[in-house]
Design a protein around this motif. Structure first.
Motif, mmCIF file in Angstrom:
data_model
loop_
_atom_site.group_PDB
_atom_site.id
_atom_site.type_symbol
_atom_site.label_atom_id
_atom_site.label_comp_id
_atom_site.label_asym_id
_atom_site.label_seq_id
_atom_site.Cartn_x
_atom_site.Cartn_y
_atom_site.Cartn_z
ATOM 1 N N ASP A 393 0.805 -1.163 0.059
ATOM 2 C CA ASP A 393 0.297 -0.068 0.007
ATOM 3 C C ASP A 393 0.835 1.333 -0.066
ATOM 4 O OD1 ASP A 393 -2.320 -1.498 -0.138
ATOM 5 O OD2 ASP A 393 -2.661 -1.294 2.216
ATOM 6 N N GLU A 394 1.849 1.238 0.884
ATOM 7 C CA GLU A 394 2.815 2.309 0.840
ATOM 8 C C GLU A 394 3.152 2.965 -0.415
ATOM 9 O OE1 GLU A 394 7.154 2.062 2.060
ATOM 10 O OE2 GLU A 394 5.995 0.478 3.234
ATOM 11 N N PHE A 395 3.344 2.095 -1.554
ATOM 12 C CA PHE A 395 3.895 2.364 -2.941
ATOM 13 C C PHE A 395 2.859 3.249 -3.723
ATOM 14 C CE2 PHE A 395 6.322 -1.912 -3.204
ATOM 15 C CZ PHE A 395 7.401 -1.141 -2.281
ATOM 16 N N ALA A 396 1.533 3.254 -3.084
ATOM 17 C CA ALA A 396 0.637 4.126 -3.820
ATOM 18 C C ALA A 396 0.547 5.405 -3.480
ATOM 19 C CB ALA A 396 -0.987 3.447 -3.518
ATOM 20 N N ALA A 397 1.531 5.907 -2.279
ATOM 21 C CA ALA A 397 1.468 7.060 -1.781
ATOM 22 C C ALA A 397 2.829 8.002 -1.828
ATOM 23 C CB ALA A 397 0.933 6.941 0.048
ATOM 24 N N LEU A 398 3.553 7.565 -2.642
ATOM 25 C CA LEU A 398 5.144 7.782 -2.829
ATOM 26 C C LEU A 398 4.890 9.212 -3.069
ATOM 27 C CD1 LEU A 398 6.837 4.873 -4.217
ATOM 28 C CD2 LEU A 398 7.140 5.720 -1.794
ATOM 29 N N ASP A 399 4.192 9.903 -4.125
ATOM 30 C CA ASP A 399 4.108 10.979 -4.810
ATOM 31 C C ASP A 399 5.368 11.738 -5.045
ATOM 32 O OD1 ASP A 399 1.195 10.819 -4.658
ATOM 33 O OD2 ASP A 399 0.971 11.317 -2.475
ATOM 34 N N GLU A 400 5.733 12.633 -4.093
ATOM 35 C CA GLU A 400 6.820 13.615 -4.488
ATOM 36 C C GLU A 400 8.317 12.858 -4.071
ATOM 37 O OE1 GLU A 400 6.739 16.797 -1.502
ATOM 38 O OE2 GLU A 400 4.944 17.665 -2.327
ATOM 39 N N ALA A 401 8.204 11.355 -3.892
ATOM 40 C CA ALA A 401 9.311 10.675 -3.754
ATOM 41 C C ALA A 401 10.109 10.478 -5.071
ATOM 42 C CB ALA A 401 9.102 9.456 -3.037
ATOM 43 N N PHE A 402 9.040 10.394 -6.133
ATOM 44 C CA PHE A 402 9.446 10.302 -7.477
ATOM 45 C C PHE A 402 10.384 11.520 -8.035
ATOM 46 C CE2 PHE A 402 5.738 7.319 -7.502
ATOM 47 C CZ PHE A 402 6.365 6.162 -7.705
ATOM 48 N N ASP A 403 10.060 12.576 -7.370
ATOM 49 C CA ASP A 403 11.087 13.755 -7.793
ATOM 50 C C ASP A 403 12.492 13.655 -7.502
ATOM 51 O OD1 ASP A 403 8.610 14.971 -8.437
ATOM 52 O OD2 ASP A 403 8.297 15.967 -6.794
ATOM 53 N N ALA A 404 12.815 12.856 -6.612
ATOM 54 C CA ALA A 404 14.089 12.464 -6.502
ATOM 55 C C ALA A 404 14.754 11.442 -7.371
ATOM 56 C CB ALA A 404 14.323 11.879 -5.029
ATOM 57 N N MET A 405 13.803 11.031 -8.240
ATOM 58 C CA MET A 405 14.594 10.350 -9.481
ATOM 59 C C MET A 405 15.257 11.279 -10.552
ATOM 60 S SD MET A 405 11.693 7.484 -10.218
ATOM 61 C CE MET A 405 12.673 6.504 -11.208
ATOM 62 N N VAL A 406 16.434 10.703 -11.171
ATOM 63 C CA VAL A 406 16.886 11.362 -12.306
ATOM 64 C C VAL A 406 16.449 10.944 -13.743
ATOM 65 C CG1 VAL A 406 18.918 12.023 -10.720
ATOM 66 C CG2 VAL A 406 19.049 9.973 -12.106
ATOM 67 N N ALA A 407 16.319 11.880 -14.511
ATOM 68 C CA ALA A 407 15.995 11.694 -16.031
ATOM 69 C C ALA A 407 17.413 11.578 -16.780
ATOM 70 C CB ALA A 407 15.020 12.843 -16.424
ATOM 71 N N LEU A 408 17.413 10.684 -17.657
ATOM 72 C CA LEU A 408 18.757 10.642 -18.523
ATOM 73 C C LEU A 408 18.634 11.633 -19.439
ATOM 74 C CD1 LEU A 408 19.074 6.837 -18.740
ATOM 75 C CD2 LEU A 408 20.112 8.321 -17.142
ATOM 76 N N ASP A 409 19.853 11.840 -20.332
ATOM 77 C CA ASP A 409 19.836 13.091 -21.348
ATOM 78 C C ASP A 409 18.661 12.746 -22.306
ATOM 79 O OD1 ASP A 409 21.990 13.899 -19.833
ATOM 80 O OD2 ASP A 409 23.516 13.024 -21.303
ATOM 81 N N ALA A 410 18.202 13.688 -22.835
ATOM 82 C CA ALA A 410 17.451 13.694 -23.807
ATOM 83 C C ALA A 410 17.778 13.102 -25.052
ATOM 84 C CB ALA A 410 16.742 15.019 -24.350
ATOM 85 N N THR A 411 19.037 12.671 -25.458
ATOM 86 C CA THR A 411 19.391 11.903 -26.454
ATOM 87 C C THR A 411 19.116 10.450 -26.296
ATOM 88 O OG1 THR A 411 21.715 11.821 -25.330
ATOM 89 C CG2 THR A 411 21.250 13.539 -27.216
ATOM 90 N N ASP A 412 18.874 10.141 -25.049
ATOM 91 C CA ASP A 412 18.536 8.741 -24.710
ATOM 92 C C ASP A 412 16.805 8.763 -25.300
ATOM 93 O OD1 ASP A 412 20.699 9.243 -22.365
ATOM 94 O OD2 ASP A 412 20.778 7.275 -23.619
ATOM 95 N N GLY A 413 16.211 9.558 -25.600
ATOM 96 C CA GLY A 413 14.797 9.276 -25.971
ATOM 97 C C GLY A 413 13.792 9.105 -24.840
ATOM 98 N N VAL A 414 14.245 9.436 -23.482
ATOM 99 C CA VAL A 414 13.505 9.412 -22.373
ATOM 100 C C VAL A 414 12.753 10.547 -21.830
ATOM 101 C CG1 VAL A 414 13.364 8.627 -20.032
ATOM 102 C CG2 VAL A 414 14.894 7.439 -21.612
ATOM 103 N N ASP A 415 11.407 10.640 -21.593
ATOM 104 C CA ASP A 415 11.112 12.189 -21.241
ATOM 105 C C ASP A 415 11.115 12.343 -19.766
ATOM 106 O OD1 ASP A 415 10.019 12.143 -24.034
ATOM 107 O OD2 ASP A 415 8.264 11.255 -23.669
ATOM 108 N N GLY A 416 11.490 11.475 -19.095
ATOM 109 C CA GLY A 416 11.672 11.570 -17.545
ATOM 110 C C GLY A 416 12.159 10.188 -17.155
ATOM 111 N N PRO A 417 12.299 10.023 -15.697
ATOM 112 C CA PRO A 417 12.535 9.012 -15.222
ATOM 113 C C PRO A 417 11.775 7.867 -15.538
ATOM 114 C CG PRO A 417 12.764 10.893 -13.381
ATOM 115 C CD PRO A 417 12.251 11.238 -14.706
ATOM 116 N N VAL A 418 11.951 6.710 -15.567
ATOM 117 C CA VAL A 418 11.146 5.570 -16.076
ATOM 118 C C VAL A 418 10.554 4.740 -14.793
ATOM 119 C CG1 VAL A 418 10.997 3.414 -17.361
ATOM 120 C CG2 VAL A 418 12.524 5.350 -18.148
ATOM 121 N N VAL A 419 9.260 4.459 -14.917
ATOM 122 C CA VAL A 419 8.527 3.841 -14.104
ATOM 123 C C VAL A 419 7.872 2.836 -14.585
ATOM 124 C CG1 VAL A 419 6.903 3.698 -11.952
ATOM 125 C CG2 VAL A 419 8.473 5.368 -12.142
ATOM 126 N N ILE A 420 8.196 1.400 -14.237
ATOM 127 C CA ILE A 420 7.537 0.277 -15.013
ATOM 128 C C ILE A 420 6.764 -0.372 -13.834
ATOM 129 C CG2 ILE A 420 7.555 -1.895 -16.290
ATOM 130 C CD1 ILE A 420 8.724 0.638 -17.806
#
Length: 439
Positions: A393-420
């Motif tokens: 259940d706690e994973f449903a309430a992470l919210d702002e915790a995802f802001d601490a992830m890092v996005a790779l360079d745009a050349t990698d074709g990624v629009d932001g940090p990836v969550v699967i």
């Protein structure tokens, strides 16, 4: 009643605690002195909600633990709850259970001439195994064997809700060869079932254990069918959950077990389906549908990893794995879908950081060299990708915790940090390259 429970794993500990809570005098028997000591102190060696409360309430009173089988001969019923691990071919190893059964028989060799005793197999075994365990009990008992009946009483407990499942079962199955044994089991369960209309199924011992296997095989196959349909939905860009919500309204299907995702794990479904497949092949039958259910389940973690590959090359990147237990509410990692996910990430040369609320120590034994975070937010901090494997259940309430992830360079074709997301527990949000496994 005076009850002995041989074996103090998930099933045995839950059974002993719940029977003591129902008013019976219970002796838990285990060869592990550390487990025995913990039980006598009112502590379980496993994580199971509600179990420690029962143990602390009854330890030293209605419940005691020992390494000795001396209590067996003076009791009314003895349960065998020894683990039956899988052999490489999927069949089950009866070695430990057979040894405990023979030792139980030896303890019962001292039965009086006018006494009878009921030994109940609660371990999960295939139908041919019933005769093997019965023979082991009788072999140990010698001349007292004709006064000992061996019955079966399969368990349908779910890890994470085992105490509640015991107290409010959907059904209770008695596998017996006599009215005497059935009556004794009914008397044992009477305080548990009092005031309820729980169905009691009476069958012969072999049919009773097949009911357990068929029950789990059906549920495992339903999960795999739902996952297969979910994979098809994903290829069309259709939300499988919307589809399943609709078909669940059909009484013939029901709404249960329709959540598609990364697959099933644990100690029951994989093991029981493999054992049933192996037993069928021994009889010359090829269980094609069960084979397909296993194949779909085994493929779901790789599908999750392939979705990750579609977004980013994780070689040298920090990747968070959220959830290590095979399901929420337990610390059990046996056959957890996190295991092939982590193995796949390591094969891709990712730097893995994992988090689980209760299963970290068990996972550390399997993967000692990866990093373990103290919180989900800690795992996400600095990660370029996250894979959600267990729906705590706690994973449903992470919210702002995802802001601490890092996005790779745009050349990698990624629009932001990836969550699967393998469990549909995380909400889509701006700033994330979010992928649901089947939606």
């Amino acid at each position: 009643m005076d009850v002995s429970v041989v074996g103090s794993g998930y099933v045995g500990t839950t059974l002993a605690a719940c029977l003591a809570d129902a008013g019976h005098d219970v002796t838990a028997i285990d060869i592990d002195s550390a487990v025995v000591s913990a039980l006598n102190d009112g502590r379980a060696a496993i994580h199971e909600p509600g179990l420690d409360a029962l143990l602390s309430k009854h330890a030293g009173n209605r419940l005691r633990a020992t390494t000795s089988y001396e209590s067996v001969v003076d009791g009314d019923v003895t349960f065998l709850t020894i683990g039956t691990p899988s052999n490489p071919d999927g069949s089950i190893d009866l070695g430990g259970l057979s040894a405990a059964a023979e030792t139980t028989g030896e303890a019962l060799a001292g039965l009086g001439a006018d006494e009878r005793h009921l030994v109940v197999i609660k371990s999960t075994i295939t139908p041919p195994g019933v005769a093997t365990i019965r023979e082991a009990v009788h072999r140990g008992a010698g001349t007292a064997a004709d006064r000992i009946e061996v019955a079966t009483n399969p368990e349908f407990l779910r890890e994470g809700s085992a105490v509640d499942d015991f107290r409010t079962p959907d059904k209770v199955v008695f596998g017996t060869d006599s009215d005497w044994a059935a009556s004794r089991l009914e008397a044992l369960y009477e305080p548990v079932l009092a005031g309820r209309d729980t169905p009691i199924v009476r069958a012969d011992p072999e049919t009773a254990v097949m009911i357990k296997y068929a029950n789990n095989a059906f549920l495992a196959s339903k999960i795999s069918l739902v996952n297969d349909l979910g994979n098809v939905c994903k290829t069309f860009g259709i939300d499988a959950y919307e589809v399943m919500d609709a078909i669940g309204l059909d009484d013939r299907i029901s709404e249960e077990f329709l959540r598609s995702g990364v697959g099933f794990g644990g100690s029951c479904f994989p093991k029981d389906v493999d054992a049933l497949r192996a037993a069928a092949r021994e009889q010359g039958y090829e269980p094609l549908l069960l084979d397909a259910a296993v194949a779909v389940n085994d493929g779901q973690p790789e599908r999750m990893l392939n979705l990750l590959d579609d977004h980013v090359d994780v070689a040298g990147e920090r990747v968070a794995v959220l959830g290590l237990a095979f399901k929420p509410g337990t610390d059990d990692i046996r056959n957890s879908r996190a295991i092939p996910v982590i193995e796949g990430l390591l094969a891709r040369n990712a730097t893995v950081v994992a988090y689980d609320p209760v299963a970290t120590e068990n996972a550390r034994e399997r993967f000692p060299d990866i990093e373990y975070a103290e919180s989900a937010a800690g795992a996400l901090d600095g990660a370029a990708a996250a894979l959600v494997v267990t729906d705590w259940d706690e994973f449903a309430a992470l919210d702002e915790a995802f802001d601490a992830m890092v996005a790779l360079d745009a050349t990698d074709g990624v629009d932001g940090p990836v969550v699967i997301d393998g469990r549909r527990i995380v909400e889509r949000r701006d700033g994330l390259a979010y992928e649901g496994l089947t939606w």
